[in-house]
Design an enzyme around this catalytic site. Structure first.
Site, PDB file in Angstrom:
ATOM      1  N   ASP A 139      33.315  44.759 -22.956  1.00 24.91           N
ATOM      2  CA  ASP A 139      34.266  44.363 -22.624  1.00 24.91           C
ATOM      3  C   ASP A 139      34.655  44.580 -21.255  1.00 24.91           C
ATOM      4  O   ASP A 139      35.890  44.273 -20.753  1.00 24.91           O
ATOM      5  CB  ASP A 139      34.855  43.814 -23.684  1.00 24.91           C
ATOM      6  N   ASP A 195      31.986  48.365 -18.014  1.00 26.07           N
ATOM      7  CA  ASP A 195      30.351  47.532 -18.141  1.00 26.07           C
ATOM      8  C   ASP A 195      30.347  46.444 -16.875  1.00 26.07           C
ATOM      9  O   ASP A 195      28.844  46.395 -16.576  1.00 26.07           O
ATOM     10  CB  ASP A 195      30.703  46.850 -19.466  1.00 26.07           C
ATOM     11  N   CYS A 210      15.694  10.923  -4.657  1.00 24.57           N
ATOM     12  CA  CYS A 210      16.668   9.924  -3.802  1.00 24.57           C
ATOM     13  C   CYS A 210      17.126  12.207  -3.761  1.00 24.57           C
ATOM     14  O   CYS A 210      17.906  12.018  -3.234  1.00 24.57           O
ATOM     15  CB  CYS A 210      17.198   9.232  -4.952  1.00 24.57           C
ATOM     16  N   ASP A 258      27.859  47.813 -25.955  1.00 24.92           N
ATOM     17  CA  ASP A 258      28.186  48.795 -25.185  1.00 24.92           C
ATOM     18  C   ASP A 258      29.545  49.020 -27.327  1.00 24.92           C
ATOM     19  O   ASP A 258      29.261  48.492 -28.007  1.00 24.92           O
ATOM     20  CB  ASP A 258      30.072  48.649 -24.572  1.00 24.92           C
ATOM     21  N   CYS A 265      16.564   8.289  -8.481  1.00 26.16           N
ATOM     22  CA  CYS A 265      15.611   8.950  -9.557  1.00 26.16           C
ATOM     23  C   CYS A 265      15.666  10.552  -8.435  1.00 26.16           C
ATOM     24  O   CYS A 265      16.966  11.131  -8.305  1.00 26.16           O
ATOM     25  CB  CYS A 265      14.327   8.928  -9.088  1.00 26.16           C
TER      26      CYS A 265
END
Length: 715
Positions: free
Chosen positions: A605, A609, A17, A414, A14
């Site tokens: 990208d 950036d 644990c 961008d 569970c």
């Protein structure tokens, strides 16, 4: 310098644990942070190698009674841990069911219950159920008690243990008011719930398993002039790898010979095959659809795109969202509260009813209130959500990114490489002085044949695309800042952006549209004006419209000039434009929006950036971009399609909606079940909840939560 290790853990039953192991690891010397994910059966530990070793971490886990399976070559250690747990709990379930069934049958025959032999038979059948099949419950509860805490197995152990010990005392005294069937059936039903839950968790972790299966086991490499099939682990950087039609690419590399179409859908989610020729990159795990290829291995082992993708998904599924931390804290206190409520139930009823009546209600409260569902509510949803994202080419770095994306109300895009293709293309050829389009383009492309300038390459590519023969220029000369000069078919051809008179209406019109205007002179006379632009991606306008429909405000931000920026924004339907912005300025603009209370996602990208991606609440890197941008982002889109931004936000919203549903049902179930189990309704309605029904309801609640999370697989 800290190190990070992922350890598979077996024996967890569970979420409590997982929390016990996490606390044990955190307290170990040299450990900087530890997180144990019950859903993936994994412990992720950051530690100081000067003060601790992996062996110390393994010892700390095993001290609590859990296992750390040693990986078998060619197999996944986490999957081994999950399968070991699944096999163990299934084995215990079958034994429990086999012994519990006759106990129940005997308990349903009241005519036999006055016989002492029947009671002793029930005892004999119940002992292996409780002390073998139910052993993990008692072991975990005892471990928690030794560490002065309570976990989700504590109420189960107390409830079944109390029912068994009470029945044992009755048997030894020669009485027949026993609850052996309750103890045996409760253990069996809880084990049934754990088996169903383990199966469901296995389905939730399918994403990583399917990704691993994509990589072939062997590769065909050229060594000593001949082809050799070798294990994938033996491929080295620089090896020439041969791939035939229908085979999988084994590692990342660059095509040296051959032409083919590659199915890259496993990386990008894009179903259309991608044409490959010498110089193009290929990626491990993708499928070669048509021609044969020879490529040079560039990245092998953990460096391949597929392995990095698997690692990102693993980290995302192992990470914990803020809402999960809250659920963990609540479930920890909840277990203690349940023990208090059960004790109060017993004390109240013992004052008004027989001991057996008080005991039944005490056991029912302990069993039904076990907060297993609460511990599974968040990690299972995150597992399935991030796995589904990976299948769609959306890599989410963790639970925090998933939860942050759900709150996004502003997206900054961008321009270059994000909204646009990032590659200049010829958009218009305006011939002058009687020249035909094909003729003037042939002359310009031939003059630019050996140019390395992006604008010159764009002219050559346009001519080739139209099937125009590009000829050999004579006397080629590049004039810095002005363009190129060359002789083509005996004519002097000059191509450049600054060679035309400023009063050319064609040049002014092209510039007014945000395009780069290139003039072509033939023998000193104007021959053509060519418009070149970084064209907008085909899906960009639809993607922006979709974001707007989701209630998200969209901005365009670029270092390009305002005229070009506004032209691009107009094409895709963006109203808010920031132009002439340097990288530092992008960060400032993100901060300005955040100061205004906006939850901002930055999409980009390029290297420039990266600072803004890191500053934003959620940084989204376009997969076609640079590695630096991807490192700075919290979400990476494996393909350049801008629709992935809306997909990522939509997936996060769906995942958070499922998490809220899971938490609601986990709490609602307890809110309804505990009062009934405690007997609050009994004086008014006669309603009581037997321990057997309570255990069935508890098992059902955990399975319900996991099944609800699995709905995300269809998102």
């Amino acid at each position: 310098m800290s190190e990070r290790v992922d350890l598979p853990v077996s024996g967890m039953s569970c979420a409590a644990c997982a929390r016990a192991i996490e606390n044990q690891l955190t307290a170990a010397p040299g450990v900087e942070s530890a997180h144990v994910n019950f859903a993936t059966s994994t412990a992720t530990v950051e530690f100081d190698p000067a003060r601790a070793a992996v062996r110390n971490l393994v010892d700390a886990i095993e001290e609590l009674g859990y296992g750390v399976p040693q990986p078998v070559e060619g197999e996944d250690a986490e999957e081994q841990a999950r399968l070991l747990d699944y096999a163990a709990v299934k084995r215990r379930l079958w034994l429990a069911a086999a012994f519990a069934a006759p106990v129940v049958v005997l308990g349903m025959l009241p005519g036999l219950m006055h016989l002492a032999a029947v009671t002793w038979i029930q005892l004999a059948l119940t002992v292996p159920v409780v002390f073998y099949a139910g052993a993990p419950f008692y072991r975990d509860a005892w471990t928690a008690l030794r560490h002065r805490s309570a976990n989700m197995n504590t109420p189960i152990a107390l409830g079944t243990g109390a029912a068994f010990l009470y029945s044992l005392e009755e048997t030894l005294r020669g009485r027949h008011a026993v609850y052996y069937e309750a103890a045996a059936v409760i253990v069996t039903l809880i084990l049934l719930g754990r088996v169903l839950e383990a199966r469901a968790r296995g389905k939730a972790s399918e994403a990583i398993r399917r990704l691993r299966e994509l990589q072939p086991k062997t590769a065909r490499v050229v060594r000593e002039g001949a082809d050799h099939d070798i294990p994938i682990e033996q491929v080295r950087v620089g090896d020439i790898v041969v791939v035939r039609p229908g085979e999988k690419i084994p590692v990342d590399g660059t095509v040296r010979e051959g032409d083919s179409a590659i199915d890259e859908s496993m990386l990008t989610g894009e179903s259309m095959p991608v044409d490959k020729k010498p110089g193009n990159a290929v990626y491990g795990g993708t499928v070669n659809r048509s021609g044969s290829l020879r490529f040079e291995a560039g990245k092998v082992g953990r460096a391949t795109a597929l392995q990095q993708m698997i690692e990102l998904v693993r980290q995302a599924q192992g990470a914990r969202a803020p809402v999960a931390r809250l659920a963990d804290v609540v479930s920890g206190y909840f277990t203690v509260a349940v023990l208090a409520i059960a004790a109060a139930t017993f004390l109240v009823w013992i004052a008004f009813a027989p001991l057996s009546f008080a005991l039944v209600n005490f056991v029912a409260v302990l069993i039904i209130a076990c907060p297993c569902a609460l511990g599974l509510a968040t990690p299972t949803a995150i597992m399935v959500g991030t796995g589904r994202g990976a299948e769609r080419g959306i890599l989410i770095k963790g639970g925090e990114a998933l939860e942050a994306a759900y709150r996004i109300d502003t997206v900054i895009l961008d321009k270059t490489g994000t909204i646009t293709t990032g590659q200049p293309q010829v958009t218009e050829v305006l011939p002058l002085n009687g020249y035909a389009v094909a003729e003037v383009l042939r002359l310009a492309a031939s003059a630019e044949r050996y140019s390395e300038h992006p604008l010159g390459r764009a002219i050559v590519e346009r001519a080739v695309a139209l099937g125009i023969a590009v000829e050999e220029p004579v006397g080629f000369r590049a004039v810095v800042g002005h363009g190129v000069e060359a002789h083509v078919d005996g004519r002097q051809v000059t191509v450049g952006s600054l060679t035309g008179p400023r009063n050319w209406p064609e040049m002014e019109r092209l510039a007014g549209e945000g395009k780069t205007a290139v003039a072509v002179f033939v023998d000193g006379q104007p021959g053509s004006a060519i418009g070149i632009a970084d064209t907008v991606k085909p899906e960009a306008a639809a993607a922006v419209r979709r974001l707007n429909e989701m209630g998200i405000e969209v901005w365009l931000i670029t270092g390009d000039n305002r005229r070009t920026a506004e032209n691009v924004a107009r094409q895709v339907g963006i109203q808010r434009v920031l132009a002439d912005v340097l990288p530092g300025g992008k960060v400032a603009e993100v901060r300005k929006l955040q100061a205004a209370g906006k939850k901002v996602a930055m999409v980009g990208d390029g290297i420039n950036d990266a600072p803004a991606l890191a500053q934003a609440d959620v940084g989204i890197a376009i997969g076609t971009g640079t590695d630096i941008a991807k490192e700075a982002a919290s979400i990476t889109l494996m393909r350049g399609d801008l629709n992935g931004v809306a997909d990522a936000i939509d997936l996060s919203r769906r995942t958070m909606r499922v998490i809220r549903q899971n938490l609601f049902w986990a709490f609602a179930y307890n809110a309804i079940g505990i009062p009934i189990a405690a007997g609050v309704m009994y004086p008014f309605t006669g309603w009581l909840l037997s321990p057997v029904l309570a255990s069935a309801a508890m098992a059902l609640s955990s399975v319900t939560v996991v099944t609800n999370s699995l709905r995300l697989k269809r998102a």
